[in-house]
Each structure stands twice: as C-alpha cells, then as structure tokens.
Design a protein around this motif. Sequence first.
Motif, short mmCIF file in Angstrom:
data_model
loop_
_atom_site.label_atom_id
_atom_site.label_comp_id
_atom_site.label_asym_id
_atom_site.label_seq_id
_atom_site.Cartn_x
_atom_site.Cartn_y
_atom_site.Cartn_z
N HIS A 120 -4.35 -27.93 71.19
CA HIS A 120 -3.69 -27.01 70.27
C HIS A 120 -4.34 -25.63 70.33
O HIS A 120 -4.18 -24.83 69.41
CB HIS A 120 -3.73 -27.56 68.84
N GLY A 121 -5.08 -25.38 71.39
CA GLY A 121 -5.72 -24.08 71.59
C GLY A 121 -5.02 -23.32 72.70
O GLY A 121 -3.79 -23.34 72.80
N LEU A 122 -5.81 -22.71 73.56
CA LEU A 122 -5.26 -21.86 74.62
C LEU A 122 -4.28 -22.55 75.56
O LEU A 122 -3.41 -21.90 76.12
CB LEU A 122 -6.39 -21.28 75.47
N THR A 123 -4.42 -23.84 75.74
CA THR A 123 -3.54 -24.53 76.69
C THR A 123 -2.18 -24.86 76.09
O THR A 123 -1.27 -25.28 76.82
CB THR A 123 -4.19 -25.83 77.21
N ALA A 124 -2.01 -24.67 74.80
CA ALA A 124 -0.75 -24.98 74.13
C ALA A 124 0.15 -23.75 74.10
O ALA A 124 -0.34 -22.61 74.10
CB ALA A 124 -1.01 -25.45 72.70
N PRO A 125 1.48 -23.97 74.05
CA PRO A 125 2.37 -22.83 73.81
C PRO A 125 1.97 -22.16 72.49
O PRO A 125 1.50 -22.84 71.56
CB PRO A 125 3.75 -23.46 73.70
N GLU A 126 2.13 -20.87 72.41
CA GLU A 126 1.65 -20.14 71.23
C GLU A 126 2.19 -20.73 69.92
O GLU A 126 1.47 -20.78 68.92
CB GLU A 126 2.01 -18.66 71.33
N SER A 127 3.40 -21.23 69.90
CA SER A 127 3.99 -21.78 68.67
C SER A 127 3.32 -23.08 68.24
O SER A 127 3.49 -23.51 67.09
CB SER A 127 5.49 -22.02 68.87
N GLU A 128 2.54 -23.70 69.13
CA GLU A 128 1.87 -24.97 68.81
C GLU A 128 0.36 -24.83 68.67
O GLU A 128 -0.34 -25.83 68.54
CB GLU A 128 2.20 -25.99 69.90
N ARG A 129 -0.13 -23.60 68.72
CA ARG A 129 -1.58 -23.39 68.58
C ARG A 129 -2.01 -23.52 67.13
O ARG A 129 -1.31 -23.09 66.23
CB ARG A 129 -1.97 -22.02 69.14
N TRP A 130 -3.17 -24.10 66.96
CA TRP A 130 -3.72 -24.30 65.63
C TRP A 130 -4.77 -23.24 65.28
O TRP A 130 -5.53 -23.41 64.32
CB TRP A 130 -4.34 -25.68 65.52
#
Length: 159
Positions: A120-130
């Motif tokens: 849920h960090g840099l590797t996630a699409p921006e809409s799924e980042r925590w």
Amino acid sequence: VLELEPSDLPTLITLTAGAIDLLSAVATKPAAARMDAIVRDAVSGVIALAETLHGKFSDLTLVLTTLPDPTDGLGVFTDPRDGVAVPATALLQFNAQLRERGQLLPGTLVAEAHAAFHGHGLTAPESERWFWRRSPHEPSALGASGLRECWMRTLRGES
C-alpha cells in the motif's frame, strides 16, 4: 506519559513509535554500524516507554506497533522531493527487535503494521496508497483505517 494518572482499571494503549528516530538518523547518513546502534537505541526507547506505561497501569493491554515501509521495500522514494526513506534493512531490524523485546513484556501484544501496510506504499496505484501524498511517511485516512484494522486483528488474536 509521566503526567498520566496511575490506574487499576482495564486500560488499552496502542503505541507506534520509533519512526522519527530512524528518519532523523538517516538524514545524517550514518555508517552501517552506527545505524545498527541507532536502531537498538530506538527500540530501547520504545521498550522503556512501554515499561513506564506498565508501571502506571496495573491492568494494561499494550499494543506495540511495527513500523510500516512507505517504499514497500524499495528503500527510496521515486520523487526526490519526498525526502529520504529509512532503509528497508533498518526497518526490518527495528521491527524484529521490537517483536522480540515486546513479547517479553506481560500484557503486551505486537501489531504487524509493517505487514499490513506492505503493498500500500510506492508499489500501489496512488488511489490505493495508505500514506499521505504530501508527507509520504505519514499514514493517510486509508492508512489510519488500515492501522485501526491491524490493531483490531491483533486484539482478536488474528495476527
């Protein structure tokens, strides 16, 4: 913590600490041996705080929280404006030592925020980042909800 009134009532405290110590250290670009010592000191500080809390509350459930990695193991931010990241090895060492020492304290649980936040960090699409876009070390509203769920799973004995 020192200002908290002692109590014999059932008390629940969640504690997430150590990230600022590690971030401050990384900014000085310490040698590996120095970084290891900083990690040990940071964990010792968290454990000392935990022991102080246990001394104030006779019926305490304390939830110590591992540190999440906003880079998802990359160790660097893709945008230099985001600043420096705590190296993944330092985070892993901190979390391992926190688990080991925290499990020795009666009435203490360890919540695995590092695992819960992974992906849920840099590797996630921006809409799924925590993590908050403007301060990528800080949990966003999604991250706060994820952290709450992590604590709840820990309290239910699911992690």
